[in-house]
Enzyme design. Sequence first.
Site, PDB file in Angstrom:
ATOM      1  N   HIS A  21      55.250  10.173  48.000  1.00  0.00           N
ATOM      2  CA  HIS A  21      56.154   9.231  47.343  1.00  0.00           C
ATOM      3  C   HIS A  21      55.694   7.829  47.742  1.00  0.00           C
ATOM      4  CE1 HIS A  21      59.152  12.419  46.349  1.00  0.00           C
ATOM      5  NE2 HIS A  21      58.709  12.953  47.489  1.00  0.00           N
ATOM      6  N   PHE A  22      54.905   7.196  46.887  1.00  0.00           N
ATOM      7  CA  PHE A  22      54.386   5.866  47.212  1.00  0.00           C
ATOM      8  C   PHE A  22      55.336   4.746  46.771  1.00  0.00           C
ATOM      9  CE2 PHE A  22      49.548   6.737  47.848  1.00  0.00           C
ATOM     10  CZ  PHE A  22      49.842   7.330  49.056  1.00  0.00           C
ATOM     11  N   ARG A  23      56.490   5.121  46.247  1.00  0.00           N
ATOM     12  CA  ARG A  23      57.667   4.253  46.124  1.00  0.00           C
ATOM     13  C   ARG A  23      57.608   3.178  45.038  1.00  0.00           C
ATOM     14  NH1 ARG A  23      61.102   7.672  48.262  1.00  0.00           N
ATOM     15  NH2 ARG A  23      61.106   7.811  50.546  1.00  0.00           N
TER      16      ARG A  23
ATOM     17  N   HIS B 295      51.667  15.946  47.434  1.00  0.00           N
ATOM     18  CA  HIS B 295      53.092  15.585  47.443  1.00  0.00           C
ATOM     19  C   HIS B 295      53.300  14.297  48.228  1.00  0.00           C
ATOM     20  CE1 HIS B 295      57.452  17.316  47.627  1.00  0.00           C
ATOM     21  NE2 HIS B 295      57.471  15.994  47.619  1.00  0.00           N
TER      22      HIS B 295
ATOM     23  N   GLU C 223      58.509  16.350  41.362  1.00  0.00           N
ATOM     24  CA  GLU C 223      59.221  17.391  42.075  1.00  0.00           C
ATOM     25  C   GLU C 223      60.525  17.668  41.320  1.00  0.00           C
ATOM     26  OE1 GLU C 223      61.019  17.572  46.621  1.00  0.00           O
ATOM     27  OE2 GLU C 223      59.903  15.853  45.920  1.00  0.00           O
TER      28      GLU C 223
ATOM     29  N   HIS D  88      60.678   5.308  54.744  1.00  0.00           N
ATOM     30  CA  HIS D  88      61.830   4.407  54.696  1.00  0.00           C
ATOM     31  C   HIS D  88      61.668   3.413  55.844  1.00  0.00           C
ATOM     32  CE1 HIS D  88      63.976   7.040  51.875  1.00  0.00           C
ATOM     33  NE2 HIS D  88      63.612   8.048  52.642  1.00  0.00           N
TER      34      HIS D  88
ATOM     35  N   HIS E 129      57.365  21.945  49.841  1.00  0.00           N
ATOM     36  CA  HIS E 129      57.882  21.866  51.227  1.00  0.00           C
ATOM     37  C   HIS E 129      58.748  23.052  51.654  1.00  0.00           C
ATOM     38  CE1 HIS E 129      61.212  20.300  48.904  1.00  0.00           C
ATOM     39  NE2 HIS E 129      60.752  19.071  48.840  1.00  0.00           N
TER      40      HIS E 129
ATOM     41  N   HIS F 116      61.501  21.611  44.012  1.00  0.00           N
ATOM     42  CA  HIS F 116      62.256  21.420  45.251  1.00  0.00           C
ATOM     43  C   HIS F 116      63.385  22.436  45.217  1.00  0.00           C
ATOM     44  CE1 HIS F 116      64.265  18.635  48.348  1.00  0.00           C
ATOM     45  NE2 HIS F 116      65.016  19.716  48.249  1.00  0.00           N
TER      46      HIS F 116
ATOM     47  N   ASP G 161      54.724  15.452  51.695  1.00  0.00           N
ATOM     48  CA  ASP G 161      56.004  14.888  51.271  1.00  0.00           C
ATOM     49  C   ASP G 161      56.199  13.522  51.926  1.00  0.00           C
ATOM     50  OD1 ASP G 161      58.440  14.532  50.030  1.00  0.00           O
ATOM     51  OD2 ASP G 161      59.513  16.012  51.251  1.00  0.00           O
TER      52      ASP G 161
END
Length: 436
Positions: free
Chosen positions: A57-59, A55, A139, A298, A226, A173, A294
């Site tokens: 988030h490499f954006r 899980h 997700e 940011h 999560h 989720h 997860d």
Amino acid sequence: MLTIRNATLADGREVDVRIDTSAGRIAGVGSTLTHSGDSIDADGKLLMPGMIDAHVHFREPGFSHKETWETGSRSAAAGGVTTVVDQPNTDPPTVDGASFDRKAEFAEASYVDYGINGGVTPEWDPEALFDRPTLALGEVFLADSTGEMGIEEDLFREAVEAATDEYRVVTVHAEDADLFDEEARERAGDDYDAWSAYRTAEAEAAAVERAVEIGAEADARIHVAHTSTPEGVDAAKAGGATCEVTPHHLFLSREDYDELGTFGRMNPPLRSEQRREAVFERVADGTVDIVATDHAPHTREEKDASVWDAPSGVPGVETALPLLLEEARKENLSYERVRDLTAANPADVFGLTRKGRIEQGLMADLVLVDPDASREIRGEDLHSKCDWTPFEGMRGVFPELTMVRGNVVYRDESAEYEGIDADGEFAEAVGENVRG
């Protein structure tokens, strides 16, 4: 050939591990292997299968100012993660063939192996997604996590049935927005803890129950992302689903808001210390299937806002395995449990049959650590594009060497191994899609 000699495995056995570097596989595991080619003396070191972080988030595409596949995968490699599973909420979201192909182009920069999950929206194209090497669905939001309500139940059922037909897992989720506490939100005002008061523990448990019930009707494989409460974990397991816990829900609680402020805002939110301890117990005793991060970075500027305006999410891909190894060093977890949570079980859940264990014939995804080399975690020392961590000041046991399919992708600059040629910390980006 490369042989790692005198390594200690998670179960305490001292073995030699021979690697066929041309094939990227483990050629043999034993105590009496003959050595040929290069070798590494790993006496006193712990050899673990690389973590599979199911899980992240490499954006990219869309939010490269937060993270990129290059920076995220470097951070993963430095933390002993050899495979990541990227979630679909990028821009554009990964919901059809064109968006999948675009993300796959960015993923070619990865230092570690990867899976790409397909997303579910009213515009999704399941035929195109499943015609490509999509690892799973997820997700999938039964939540108000991204500023929009989660998908309708009919669409969720459609997604579950489509995934089941294609033998894919559905990662969920689970938060029921109807059970968010608006009155608590008004009472708490701008207090940092308001986020946890608002997104209640009851909302998670109710959504988990709903998801596993729908999944059971379709005989689907449901994986709950999560889980942050003991009630959520118990509901997932009672319903026959697998579940994951994140490091931030494992090691942080609402008591940490005074120090974290809005840098501790995530979805689901931090819970009470009592619930955190209960979740840790379920991780330690084998109830929880996997730990996944997860990883959702940011920038500092974005997080430095009011509790209602700051984006949700924290980085974690580089610190998860080190934090767990520190718990094993302190004997709060066994090394075998860490191995199962981070490698063997994720491989089983997502059907990665060639990964997750140190066995002959499997991929040589390996992490070598000095189990006694505990050090303080500092954001400035990490490799994510995001230069902060919610675990600042905590301690971790970091890898000295990370290998993906027999290729050294990361070597701690202070660690010297004869037979290993690596300039600086990182070698070559060698990541491949785990579905081929």
